[in-house]
Design an enzyme around this catalytic site. Structure first.
Site, PDB file in Angstrom:
ATOM      1  N   ASP A   1     -20.770   4.572  -7.417  1.00 33.74           N
ATOM      2  CA  ASP A   1     -19.391   4.043  -7.627  1.00 33.74           C
ATOM      3  C   ASP A   1     -18.838   3.994  -6.359  1.00 33.74           C
ATOM      4  OD1 ASP A   1     -16.507   3.395  -8.851  1.00 33.74           O
ATOM      5  OD2 ASP A   1     -16.211   5.582  -8.246  1.00 33.74           O
TER       6      ASP A   1
ATOM      7  N   ASP B   1     -16.802   9.252  -9.701  1.00 36.10           N
ATOM      8  CA  ASP B   1     -15.725  10.379  -9.592  1.00 36.10           C
ATOM      9  C   ASP B   1     -14.705  10.065 -10.471  1.00 36.10           C
ATOM     10  OD1 ASP B   1     -14.675   8.206  -8.246  1.00 36.10           O
ATOM     11  OD2 ASP B   1     -13.180   9.355  -7.287  1.00 36.10           O
TER      12      ASP B   1
ATOM     13  N   ASP C   1     -16.368   6.368 -14.760  1.00 35.95           N
ATOM     14  CA  ASP C   1     -17.858   6.754 -14.583  1.00 35.95           C
ATOM     15  C   ASP C   1     -18.331   7.602 -15.600  1.00 35.95           C
ATOM     16  OD1 ASP C   1     -17.395   4.909 -12.228  1.00 35.95           O
ATOM     17  OD2 ASP C   1     -16.574   7.062 -11.208  1.00 35.95           O
TER      18      ASP C   1
END
Length: 805
Positions: A494, A693, A697
């Site tokens: 990410d 995080d 996600d």
């Protein structure tokens, strides 16, 4: 990107938030002052109050307090006060009464954690392995796993008995005050609860494995413990049945301590595994907690009321006040505000919303008030779909069978075959009494073949490895993560919060002709003072870093979708986008090229004007972590394929990827898109890890072979992932891989130790050497084999603590 800075607060606790419905207080409280009403509420004692968030008793003199609907509430800490101020109704409105446990359990679908194909309505046991089933979709109000509670009670209650029996077996012959028969009877008395009560679930699983023809670790443990305990009971009650060669130290050798130790060690291993299994459902519960429990509904007669979320229907009009979470998916009817949608997009900057923009449930409203119309409720909301994606990802990946089970399958078949052959050989060919020798030697094979250390082999390696990893800032959630991490060859990352800091920071200022950079920063920061918007905070932080004083501000106003305006030193000052500059008659062409360059690099650019003159442009961006470039270089050098997936705009994602030399980039991806990307890469045959995080996600973290969460991220991400990097440093992934490889080697070595000494004793127990040397199994030999295997496992596992990552 433009924003609406916060208006000056009008309430001491909620920043201008309109009053909510009055709290139900104690009888007679309406005619007294608010603090007294709170003090007289149920649960309060003289001079003491109850913290509505954590329930602790607090003093009326507590410095942590807030006022809501005319009532003063006191708190034990600033953290509890912050949580109350953010969502007061969550702590003041009782949760809806839960349905009776039996009804809820009957309605739920349960599955086996080791065999996901097993599905049934209501709780029960797995028909294949005998393990307790657990709900497919955990509830927000789920208690601790019942099997975990049960096993913990069995382990804690019987561990002292096991230790006493072990001491009696090892040192009892030295205690002159205990006769041989008394010592044997005492071992029987103390070991019986351990074996027959604490070990009962293992016997049930053993029977299930035999009934379903799937021999496993439970078959081995169940038969071994039953043989050891049963043999010992017979030896204690009727010792005359045994030949003289089976006597040592004045008694027939017994194995009460072996049976008790096997049960206690196996319970310990199960407790470690159940703790890891319980953590799996924590991700779903954390997601469910994101949604507010109530919503403020606008009725047709003009009245307003707070109602439980499950009473909201499509088409209802709802008021969302400043600082509240949006209750359901819908569209804006009235008002304007900035909404933090990082839960969905990962984007660190709030997004301006006004009619008829779409809003997502569980996202956080900013400084304005919105009236929305509910469009999707219940299971149709985006949050509910994310929850379902996480649940599906967790179910679709069957847990890795422990290496012990694979070895036990063939070991069990071999042991049973040898025991049967021993029985027949001694019964038909042995010396008289042949069938007595046959039964005793066959049972001896089963006893010596059940290794005490089997229950320690994997848990000991896992415990030492997790401690070693924690020292370098890596938290492993379960043994499966340790086993799989060493095999990964693809890493999906990410952007926001993983590669970058996850919060906007000042990037650059471009002064227009006649203005200095410090003057541009000072004016912009002064205009933003009092705002809590992330862009405002970034500008104010930069002014403080440059030691620039903030100037007095007057006539402040937020222009929805454009920016902010105000008066500083008698002059009109504007900060915002090109549309705001056009409204104030300012031409930003002079700085347009520089602004476009900064946007291409992923920054958000705002123009500053003083009166009708362009003063400058300011860029704010989410900075790349200092450790990221070195981490990516090391990961590439280790042969990992790096892929970036971001919810940000494609241009922003590509700009960051270009700076980090990442070739594979996916921008504007939603949670389901990240999940599909992970599934697609796995289908290509790679062993994949996902690092992120945020809530967005979570599905991808759960679906990856190994999910890696940043310690600075959300609780949902950390609950969905199997590994947490405490400081969010990607360089720790390589250290974790080294620990993973060393741990798996150590596990295999431990399994060899767990079986090796005992396997050596099997030929002796079977009487293979009797014709040549007259050897038969003695209690001393059995005790030595079991002790050596356990000591070897523990000593070998402790070596992991010295492993260099």
């Amino acid at each position: 990107m433009t924003h609406n800075p916060a208006s000056p607060p009008t309430s001491p606790c909620c920043g201008g938030k309109p009053p909510a419905l009055p709290q139900a207080s104690a009888p007679g409280a309406a005619h007294r002052n608010p603090t007294q009403a709170a003090a007289d509420a149920p649960g309060a004692s003289h001079g003491r109050l109850r913290d509505p968030v954590c329930g602790m008793s607090v003093s009326v003199d507590s410095v942590h307090h807030a006022r809501h609907d005319g009532v003063d509430y006191h708190f034990c800490s600033a953290r509890c006060r912050e949580r109350f101020v953010a969502e007061p109704m969550r702590y003041l409105v009782p949760a809806p009464a839960a349905a009776p446990v039996t009804d809820a359990m009957k309605a739920a679908t349960y599955t086996c954690p080791m065999h996901p194909e097993i599905l049934q309505q209501g709780p029960g046991s797995c028909p294949i392995c005998g393990m307790a089933l657990e709900p497919v979709m955990p509830s927000i109000d789920d208690d601790e796993h019942p099997e975990l509670v049960d096993f913990r009670r069995r382990f804690v209650s019987t561990l002292p008995l096991t230790l006493i029996v072990l001491l009696l077996a090892m040192l009892g012959h030295r205690w002159s005050f205990l006769t041989t028969s008394a010592r044997t009877s005492l071992e029987l008395l103390l070991s019986s609860p351990v074996v027959l009560w604490a070990g009962w679930p293992f016997f049930q699983r053993c029977v299930a494995s035999i009934r379903h023809r799937s021999p496993n670790m439970w078959t081995l443990i169940g038969i071994g413990v039953a043989a050891a305990f049963g043999y010992s009971v017979v030896a204690t009650v009727t010792p005359d049945l045994f030949p003289e060669s089976f006597r040592e130290h004045g008694r027939v050798g017994v194995y009460f301590e072996a049976a008790a130790v096997i049960v206690s060690l196996t319970l310990l291993g199960q407790l470690l595994e159940l703790h890891a299994r319980s953590a799996t459902s924590a991700a779903i519960r954390a997601l469910l907690r994101l949604a507010p429990r109530t919503a403020r509904r606008l009725n047709a007669d003009g009245s307003e009321e707070d109602v439980a979320l499950d009473h909201i229907h499509v088409g209802d009009r709802l008021r969302v006040r400043p600082g509240e979470k949006i209750p359901v998916d819908g569209r804006v009817l009235e008002g304007s505000s900035s909404v933090d949608e990082s839960m969905l997009t990962g984007e660190s900057l709030p997004i301006d919303k006004r009619a008829p923009d779409r809003v997502i449930g569980a996202t956080l409203n900013g400084t304005g008030t919105l009236v929305i119309q509910a469009a999707q409720v219940g299971s149709a909301t985006v949050l509910a779909q994310i929850v379902e994606l996480v649940a599906q990802a967790q179910r679709s990946r069957a847990p890795l069978q422990r290496m012990a089970d694979g070895a036990a399958f063939w070991f069990v078949l071999a042991v049973l075959g040898i025991a049967l052959a021993t029985l027949l050989a001694w019964g038909l060919l042995g010396p008289e009494p042949s069938w007595t020798y046959a039964v005793l030697n066959a049972v001896s094979v089963l006893i010596i073949a059940c290794p005490c250390a089997l229950g320690l082999a994997t848990p000991m390696s896992v415990m030492v490895a997790t401690g070693r990893a924690a020292r370098v800032g890596v938290l492993f959630r379960n043994a499966e993560a340790i086993e799989r991490l060493r095999t990964i060859d693809t890493l999906v990352l990410d952007k926001t919060g993983t590669l970058t800091e996850g919060r906007p920071a000042f990037r650059e200022a471009l002064p227009a002709k006649g203005f200095a950079i410090d003057r541009v920063v000072q004016l912009a920061a002064s205009l933003e003072q009092g705002s809590e918007h992330p862009l405002a905070v970034a500008l104010i932080d930069e002014a403080q870093r440059r030691q620039l004083a903030l100037l007095p501000l007057a006539d402040f106003n937020a222009v929805t979708g454009c920016g902010v305006v105000g008066r500083i030193g008698g002059e009109s000052v504007s900060l915002g986008n090109a549309a705001l500059m056009a409204q104030t008659g300012v031409d930003p062409t002079e700085l347009a090229a520089g602004a476009e360059r900064l946007r291409a690099e992923g920054a958000s650019v705002m123009y500053l004007a003083v009166g009708a003159q362009l003063a400058g442009a300011l860029a704010v961006a989410d900075p790349i972590k200092v450790s990221t470039p070195a981490a990516l270089a090391a990961l590439r050098a280790a042969g990992l394929r790096i892929v970036m997936a971001s919810g940000d705009a494609v241009a922003t994602a590509r700009a960051v990827a270009q700076r980090l030399q990442i070739d594979e980039v996916h921008g504007e991806v939603q949670p389901q898109d990240k999940l599909h990307l992970v599934q697609q890469l796995k289908a290509q045959g790679g062993n994949l890890a996902m690092a992120g995080d945020g809530v967005n996600d979570a599905p991808a973290l759960a679906a990856a072979d190994v999910g890696i969460a940043m310690g600075s991220g959300t609780d949902v991400a950390m609950s969905s992932a199997a590994i947490t990097l405490v400081k969010g440093d990607l360089r720790r992934i390589l250290e974790a891989r080294a620990i993973s490889a060393a741990t798996v080697r150590n596990m295999k070595q431990n399994l060899i130790f767990a079986f090796f000494y005992n396997a050596l004793g099997v030929p002796v127990a079977a009487g293979v050497f009797y014709p040549l040397f007259g050897w038969v199994l003695s209690p001393m030999l059995a005790a030595l084999a079991m002790s050596l295997s356990s000591v070897s496992v523990v000593s070998n596992a402790l070596r992991l603590g010295r492993t260099r990552a």
